[in-house]
Scaffold this motif. Structure first.
Motif, PDB file in Angstrom:
ATOM      1  N   VAL A   2       0.856  -1.186   0.000  1.00  0.00           N
ATOM      2  CA  VAL A   2       0.000   0.000   0.000  1.00  0.00           C
ATOM      3  C   VAL A   2       0.889   1.231   0.000  1.00  0.00           C
ATOM      4  N   ARG A   3       0.726   2.076  -1.000  1.00  0.00           N
ATOM      5  CA  ARG A   3       1.570   3.245  -1.124  1.00  0.00           C
ATOM      6  C   ARG A   3       0.873   4.469  -0.542  1.00  0.00           C
ATOM      7  N   ILE A   4       1.674   5.332   0.059  1.00  0.00           N
ATOM      8  CA  ILE A   4       1.178   6.553   0.678  1.00  0.00           C
ATOM      9  C   ILE A   4       1.499   7.719  -0.245  1.00  0.00           C
ATOM     10  N   ARG A   5       0.487   8.480  -0.620  1.00  0.00           N
ATOM     11  CA  ARG A   5       0.685   9.627  -1.506  1.00  0.00           C
ATOM     12  C   ARG A   5       0.790  10.892  -0.665  1.00  0.00           C
ATOM     13  N   VAL A   6       1.935  11.563  -0.769  1.00  0.00           N
ATOM     14  CA  VAL A   6       2.239  12.734   0.060  1.00  0.00           C
ATOM     15  C   VAL A   6       2.458  13.950  -0.836  1.00  0.00           C
ATOM     16  N   VAL A  56      -1.701  12.443   2.514  1.00  0.00           N
ATOM     17  CA  VAL A  56      -1.175  13.352   3.534  1.00  0.00           C
ATOM     18  C   VAL A  56      -0.595  14.601   2.880  1.00  0.00           C
ATOM     19  N   LEU A  57      -0.901  15.763   3.467  1.00  0.00           N
ATOM     20  CA  LEU A  57      -0.273  17.023   3.079  1.00  0.00           C
ATOM     21  C   LEU A  57       0.692  17.432   4.176  1.00  0.00           C
ATOM     22  N   LEU A  58       1.902  17.796   3.799  1.00  0.00           N
ATOM     23  CA  LEU A  58       2.869  18.376   4.724  1.00  0.00           C
ATOM     24  C   LEU A  58       2.939  19.862   4.393  1.00  0.00           C
ATOM     25  N   VAL A  59       2.411  20.702   5.270  1.00  0.00           N
ATOM     26  CA  VAL A  59       2.211  22.120   4.975  1.00  0.00           C
ATOM     27  C   VAL A  59       3.134  22.994   5.823  1.00  0.00           C
ATOM     28  N   ASP A  60       3.840  23.895   5.173  1.00  0.00           N
ATOM     29  CA  ASP A  60       4.701  24.857   5.864  1.00  0.00           C
ATOM     30  C   ASP A  60       3.851  25.791   6.720  1.00  0.00           C
ATOM     31  N   LEU A 139       9.405  11.935  11.050  1.00  0.00           N
ATOM     32  CA  LEU A 139       8.381  12.435  10.134  1.00  0.00           C
ATOM     33  C   LEU A 139       7.578  11.288   9.536  1.00  0.00           C
ATOM     34  N   LEU A 140       8.238  10.203   9.170  1.00  0.00           N
ATOM     35  CA  LEU A 140       7.532   9.051   8.614  1.00  0.00           C
ATOM     36  C   LEU A 140       6.608   8.424   9.659  1.00  0.00           C
ATOM     37  N   THR A 141       7.044   8.421  10.911  1.00  0.00           N
ATOM     38  CA  THR A 141       6.182   7.917  11.993  1.00  0.00           C
ATOM     39  C   THR A 141       4.917   8.752  12.093  1.00  0.00           C
ATOM     40  N   VAL A 142       5.068  10.076  11.991  1.00  0.00           N
ATOM     41  CA  VAL A 142       3.915  10.969  12.050  1.00  0.00           C
ATOM     42  C   VAL A 142       2.998  10.747  10.853  1.00  0.00           C
ATOM     43  N   ILE A 143       3.573  10.647   9.663  1.00  0.00           N
ATOM     44  CA  ILE A 143       2.779  10.440   8.445  1.00  0.00           C
ATOM     45  C   ILE A 143       1.939   9.174   8.566  1.00  0.00           C
TER      46      ILE A 143
END
Length: 258
Positions: A2-6, A56-60, A139-143
């Motif tokens: 299962v791939r995670i799209r970030v 998941v979005l990683l937002v500044d 960061l990967l743990t959080v994602i």
């Protein structure tokens, strides 16, 4: 697998490229990057239309606060620019994504710990607040955690964020109590005020005379204990009161007047 799209959203090009490239090295992560809020929204809409939504979005946290030019050599992971469409700050983007694509989880990346802004991010719909200089493994743990509906905050921020959320809830409760003191017609007038309508426009919408609308507005200000329309609108927002739908009926949420 299962791939995670970030989707990384940051207007610091070097940081966006570096983080995207690091994440792309993970076998179960597909990553893209956007250099502004408008560009991020276009990426989200395009992905949804193609049936491949982001997870998941990683937002500044400081999105839109810099004037960094997204120019130069073509990066390994393209950073989609959208500055020409205007600036969208990080918290506003989080809120917009929460409303438009609630299945997408957002994590805010911050230069420094800020309990107040972290609380605002959580209220806007973020699932986490992470330091920009954290390790890739963290960061990967959080994602992966937010995809399990976990909320992630640095331990040092927890007490401050809880204090901010408690204070915000107290203010909201007081505002809700004041709004509840309004009559149904006064609430309708208040929603028109939140929508930015002037006295004449409110009168036309509600089929009332301008004099009657003025009386209602004065009553609204008096009952809310404020002295200006701007203060009334701010209080209404804290109470969860939204604007009238100028294209249709009054907007409602959860069976309550929004």
């Amino acid at each position: 697998m299962v791939r995670i799209r970030v989707l990384v959203v940051d207007d610091h090009r070097i940081f966006a490229e570096s983080l995207a490239a690091a994440l792309a090295a993970e076998p179960d992560v597909d990553v893209s990057a956007a250099g502004s809020g408008p560009a991020a929204l276009r990426c989200l809409d395009r992905a949804a239309a193609e049936g491949r939504r982001y997870d998941v979005l990683l937002v500044d946290a400081d999105l839109g606060s810099t004037a960094s030019a997204l120019q130069g050599v073509r990066p390994a992971v393209p950073v989609h620019d959208g500055q020409a469409d205007g600036l969208v700050d990080g918290i506003t983007l989080v809120s917009g994504v929460r409303t438009g694509q609630p299945a997408v989880r957002t994590v805010v990346l911050a230069e420094k710990d800020d309990p107040r802004r972290a609380a605002l991010a959580l209220q806007a719909g973020a699932s986490g607040w992470v330091a920009k200089d954290c390790s890739l493994s963290r960061l990967l743990t959080v994602i992966r955690g937010v995809l399990r509906d976990e909320t992630h905050l640095p331990p040092a921020l927890l007490t401050g964020v809880l204090r901010e959320l408690t204070a915000a809830r107290k203010h909201r409760t007081e505002s809700e109590r004041l709004v509840e003191s309004l009559t149904p017609r006064e609430r309708e007038v208040l929603r028109c005020m939140v929508a930015g309508l002037g006295r004449k426009a409110v009168a036309e919408r509600l089929f009332l005379s301008p004099h009657t609308v003025r009386t209602h507005m004065q009553n609204v200000l008096g009952k809310l204990g404020v002295h200006s329309t701007l203060a009334a609108v701010a209080l209404a927002r804290r109470a969860g009161v939204g604007p009238v739908d100028l294209a249709g009926d009054v907007v409602e949420r959860g069976g309550q007047l929004a």
